[in-house]
Design a protein around this motif. Structure first.
Motif, short mmCIF file in Angstrom:
data_model
loop_
_atom_site.label_atom_id
_atom_site.label_comp_id
_atom_site.label_asym_id
_atom_site.label_seq_id
_atom_site.Cartn_x
_atom_site.Cartn_y
_atom_site.Cartn_z
N ASP A 254 0.87 -1.18 0.00
CA ASP A 254 0.00 0.00 0.00
C ASP A 254 0.91 1.23 0.00
O ASP A 254 1.62 1.48 0.97
CB ASP A 254 -0.90 -0.01 1.24
N ALA A 255 0.89 1.99 -1.09
CA ALA A 255 1.74 3.18 -1.22
C ALA A 255 0.86 4.39 -1.48
O ALA A 255 -0.05 4.35 -2.32
CB ALA A 255 2.74 2.99 -2.36
N ARG A 256 1.14 5.49 -0.76
CA ARG A 256 0.35 6.71 -0.88
C ARG A 256 1.29 7.91 -0.96
O ARG A 256 2.34 7.91 -0.31
CB ARG A 256 -0.59 6.88 0.31
N ALA A 257 0.90 8.91 -1.71
CA ALA A 257 1.72 10.13 -1.83
C ALA A 257 0.80 11.34 -1.86
O ALA A 257 -0.33 11.28 -2.36
CB ALA A 257 2.58 10.08 -3.09
N TYR A 258 1.31 12.47 -1.32
CA TYR A 258 0.52 13.69 -1.19
C TYR A 258 1.37 14.89 -1.60
O TYR A 258 2.54 14.97 -1.25
CB TYR A 258 0.04 13.87 0.26
N HIS A 259 0.73 15.83 -2.31
CA HIS A 259 1.42 17.06 -2.71
C HIS A 259 0.42 18.21 -2.68
O HIS A 259 -0.68 18.09 -3.23
CB HIS A 259 2.02 16.92 -4.11
N SER A 260 0.81 19.30 -2.03
CA SER A 260 -0.07 20.47 -1.93
C SER A 260 0.54 21.66 -2.65
O SER A 260 1.77 21.80 -2.73
CB SER A 260 -0.31 20.83 -0.46
N PHE A 261 -0.31 22.53 -3.14
CA PHE A 261 0.12 23.78 -3.75
C PHE A 261 -1.00 24.80 -3.58
O PHE A 261 -2.00 24.52 -2.90
CB PHE A 261 0.50 23.58 -5.22
N ALA A 262 -0.82 25.97 -4.18
CA ALA A 262 -1.77 27.09 -4.01
C ALA A 262 -1.92 27.40 -2.52
O ALA A 262 -3.03 27.48 -1.99
CB ALA A 262 -3.13 26.76 -4.64
N THR A 263 -0.75 27.56 -1.86
CA THR A 263 -0.67 27.87 -0.42
C THR A 263 -1.43 26.85 0.42
O THR A 263 -2.02 27.18 1.45
CB THR A 263 -1.19 29.29 -0.12
N GLY A 264 -1.40 25.60 -0.02
CA GLY A 264 -1.99 24.53 0.77
C GLY A 264 -3.47 24.32 0.57
O GLY A 264 -4.05 23.40 1.17
N ARG A 265 -4.13 25.12 -0.29
CA ARG A 265 -5.57 24.97 -0.47
C ARG A 265 -5.91 23.76 -1.34
O ARG A 265 -7.01 23.23 -1.27
CB ARG A 265 -6.17 26.24 -1.08
N ILE A 266 -4.99 23.34 -2.19
CA ILE A 266 -5.23 22.22 -3.08
C ILE A 266 -4.23 21.11 -2.76
O ILE A 266 -3.02 21.35 -2.68
CB ILE A 266 -5.12 22.62 -4.56
N THR A 267 -4.73 19.90 -2.58
CA THR A 267 -3.89 18.75 -2.33
C THR A 267 -4.22 17.65 -3.33
O THR A 267 -5.39 17.30 -3.51
CB THR A 267 -4.09 18.20 -0.90
N LEU A 268 -3.19 17.13 -3.98
CA LEU A 268 -3.34 15.97 -4.84
C LEU A 268 -2.88 14.75 -4.07
O LEU A 268 -1.79 14.74 -3.49
CB LEU A 268 -2.52 16.13 -6.12
N ALA A 269 -3.72 13.72 -4.02
CA ALA A 269 -3.41 12.50 -3.28
C ALA A 269 -3.54 11.30 -4.21
O ALA A 269 -4.50 11.21 -4.99
CB ALA A 269 -4.36 12.34 -2.08
N ALA A 270 -2.58 10.38 -4.13
CA ALA A 270 -2.58 9.19 -4.98
C ALA A 270 -2.27 7.97 -4.13
O ALA A 270 -1.46 8.03 -3.20
CB ALA A 270 -1.57 9.33 -6.11
N ARG A 271 -2.90 6.86 -4.51
CA ARG A 271 -2.70 5.61 -3.77
C ARG A 271 -2.62 4.45 -4.74
O ARG A 271 -3.43 4.36 -5.67
CB ARG A 271 -3.84 5.39 -2.78
N ILE A 272 -1.66 3.56 -4.52
CA ILE A 272 -1.56 2.31 -5.27
C ILE A 272 -1.47 1.18 -4.26
O ILE A 272 -0.59 1.18 -3.39
CB ILE A 272 -0.35 2.29 -6.21
N GLN A 273 -2.37 0.23 -4.34
CA GLN A 273 -2.35 -0.91 -3.43
C GLN A 273 -2.48 -2.19 -4.25
O GLN A 273 -2.98 -2.19 -5.38
CB GLN A 273 -3.47 -0.81 -2.41
N GLY A 274 -2.03 -3.28 -3.68
CA GLY A 274 -2.10 -4.53 -4.42
C GLY A 274 -1.71 -5.72 -3.58
O GLY A 274 -1.36 -5.60 -2.39
N GLY A 275 -1.80 -6.88 -4.20
CA GLY A 275 -1.42 -8.11 -3.53
C GLY A 275 -1.26 -9.23 -4.53
O GLY A 275 -1.78 -9.17 -5.66
#
Length: 606
Positions: free
Chosen positions: A453-474
């Motif tokens: 389970d891998a997740r990553a987060y990145h914010s911009f526009a002074t923190g008002r916008i956050t892009l979040a992505a997740r990849i999970q598997g088995g």
């Protein structure tokens, strides 16, 4: 001749009357505050305005004349500190209250009414270092880049350089290092500042005994074992901080502080005092999630933080899921764990666990039981590893026949968590992975089960916008599909994998005895989730998301793999301890036509 008691009483009465008179004055409205910074660069002007006590008072609607007069008199030092922080040491500050310099007004002559305040700050030139030295320095000490000859002579740079010099010696074991003297001279004619700081490293010390104060139920020897302070070894600030962190993460203590002794025990030992305040021993938690098709999930636990006086943590937990679900029965589980920190090493936690449960899915129903031994190694605040030994049993029936599975396993996993917030991350990443070899008995095959389970987060526009992505598997290797315990196989669909798709709606159709077909989980699973989170206000946010899931038998992206997807919009309300989540989603790919689904819970979806 000293004043008589009668005269003193009269003076006290007059002073009290004056104070009462000022207190009784009405709060008269202020017309305006003019704040001028002639010759100041934009960043300096902004810093001066941000630090102004008068402008802060105005923004807070504090327009009482007495409050403004007090703020004006304190404003000189406030603005001067801001100028020094920017390297300006010849600034001129005027604060005029209705034309009178605030510094020249005696407290008893404070104005009863204030109409206009005019603040003028002439910063003068930025000073540069003609000399910038800290000595002696420990090997490996790094001073701030701007503390150098020719650099802007900011007062913060001088303080940072002194602190860095002291910390350099402390890292080398010189716990009593400090500033022995300083020579700071400003040449206003040439706008130069000479700064020379002398350090006293003091002796190199070793950790002395750890003295415990404030404990009630915790045994002192267990506090020392958990802290893991290396008595007799060279002093290290990092080891001191780590010892405090170890005590805090037990959850036993409300507060923990470690203080160095003022005195040194001959020949070179520095005693450390740990002052602790214990938490209440018991804690409980309740939780709930709601999905329109999957029903209601209720969960909770009861925990004793300090069962035997050594931070042993007893936890009893349970969950009831799929209450009112449209396509499956009710699931439940009940478990108990007992964990003991500081076993073998200060960073090793060993535990026992036992769990029973029942699963009533669309494809099968089964009774489950599991017992095991766990061991967790904490390498840092971000990285942990775990292993253990487990015996798992399941007995039930699918749509074709009855089954029984028994196996022992040796799971090995790790978690790497660099999120800024576990419940509402805006930056960083999270990775969790596990390999679980298992040995089957009877009709159960042997193999190994991998999950990630891998997740990553990145914010911009002074923190008002956050892009979040997740990849999970088995993936499961070595064991046949029908020879693998049903609860170890993979499904997709529902709030944890693909929102908009019914819970565990994607599996594998298998041809069984007498040409009967049944649906079970797959040997391979791959899923992804993408979210764009927008903060509308400080409390309210909206989310757009897309989820994808794939189930396979012989690998990823093969002819036998099946996939589906869902998308939707969500709403968030920040409660202070995690956002309340409302997601509305529908299928956008696959063969399911489940319509719109709604999910409600606490915390972000991932």
């Amino acid at each position: 001749m000293p004043p008589s008691p009668l005269h003193a009483l009269r003076r006290l009465s007059i002073a009290a009357a004056c104070a009462a008179l000022f207190a009784a004055q009405p709060a008269l409205a202020l017309d305006r505050i003019d704040f001028l910074t002639p010759g100041a660069a934009d960043d300096l002007a902004s810093a001066l305005r941000a630090s102004s006590l008068l402008l802060i008072s105005q923004s807070d609607d504090q327009t009482n004349a007495q409050d403004l007069f007090a703020a004006a008199q304190a404003e000189y030092a406030q603005l001067l500190g801001t100028l020094y922080a920017a390297g300006h040491y010849s600034g001129v500050i005027h604060i005029l209250i209705d034309g009178r310099e605030a510094a020249s007004i005696a407290p008893l002559d404070a104005p009863r009414r204030i109409d206009v305040i005019r603040v003028t700050v002439e910063p003068g030139p930025a000073f540069r270092f003609s000399r910038a030295t800290v000595a002696p320095l420990a090997r490996g000490t790094t001073l701030p880049d701007d503390f150098r000859t020719g650099g802007i002579a900011r007062s913060g740079s001088i303080r940072s350089a002194a602190a860095a010099g002291v910390e350099g010696w402390r890292k080398r074991g010189h716990a009593k290092a400090g500033v022995a003297g300083q020579d700071i001279t400003a040449n206003h004619a040439s706008a130069l500042l000479s700064a020379s700081i002398a350090l006293d490293p003091g002796p190199r010390l070793r950790f002395g005994p750890l003295v415990i104060k404030g404990q009630e139920r915790m045994r002192p020897e267990r506090i020392r074992a958990i802290a893991g302070l290396p008595s007799g070894e060279t002093f290290s600030p990092a080891e001191l901080d780590l010892a405090a962190t170890r005590l805090r993460r037990t959850g036993v203590f409300k507060s923990v502080s470690l203080a160095e002794s003022d005195t040194i025990t001959a020949p070179d030992l520095l005693p450390i005092t740990a002052t602790v305040v214990e938490e209440k021993t018991r804690r409980y938690s309740l939780g709930a999630e709601v999905a329109s098709l999957d029903g209601v999930t209720l969960s909770g636990y009861w925990m004793h933080r300090n069962l035997l006086g050594g931070a042993e943590r007893l936890k009893v937990y349970g969950e009831i899921g799929n209450l009112g679900a449209q396509s499956s029965g009710t699931d439940y589980n009940l478990g108990v764990t007992l964990d003991r920190p500081a076993t073998f090493t200060a960073d090793t936690t060993v535990g026992l666990r036992a769990e029973i449960g029942h699963v009533d899915d669309l494809d099968y129903s089964a009774d489950l039981a599991s017992v095991g031994l766990t061991a967790t190694q904490i390498f840092s605040t971000e990285l942990t590893a775990r292993t253990g030994f487990s015996y798992d049993f399941s007995k039930g029936r699918d749509t074709v026949s009855a089954f029984e599975f028994r196996n022992v396993s040796l799971p090995l996993g790790f978690t790497w968590d660099r999120r800024d917030d576990a419940t509402d991350a805006t930056r960083g990443f999270f990775v969790d992975a596990e390999a679980k070899p298992f040995l089957g008995f009877g009709t159960t095959d042997s193999g190994v089960r991998f999950t990630w389970d891998a997740r990553a987060y990145h914010s911009f526009a002074t923190g008002r916008i956050t892009l979040a992505a997740r990849i999970q598997g088995g993936a499961i290797y070595g064991a046949s599909l029908l020879g693998t315990p049903r609860d170890a196989l993979f499904y997709s669909g529902g709030g944890g994998t693909v929102r908009g798709q019914p819970y565990q709606s994607l599996g594998v159709n298998v041809l069984r005895i007498n040409n009967q077909t049944s649906r079970i989980g797959g040997s391979y699973f791959l899923g992804s989730q993408l979210e764009a989170r927008l903060g509308v206000t400080k409390k309210i946010g909206i989310v757009g998301f897309y989820d994808y899931g794939q189930i396979g038998v012989d690998g990823f992206f093969t002819d036998q793999s099946r996939s589906h997807s869902g998308a939707g919009i969500g709403f968030r309300y920040d409660t202070g301890f995690g956002p309340i989540r409302l997601d509305i989603a529908k299928p956008v790919g696959g063969t399911t036509d489940g319509g719109v689904q709604i999910y409600v819970g606490l915390g972000q979806s991932f």
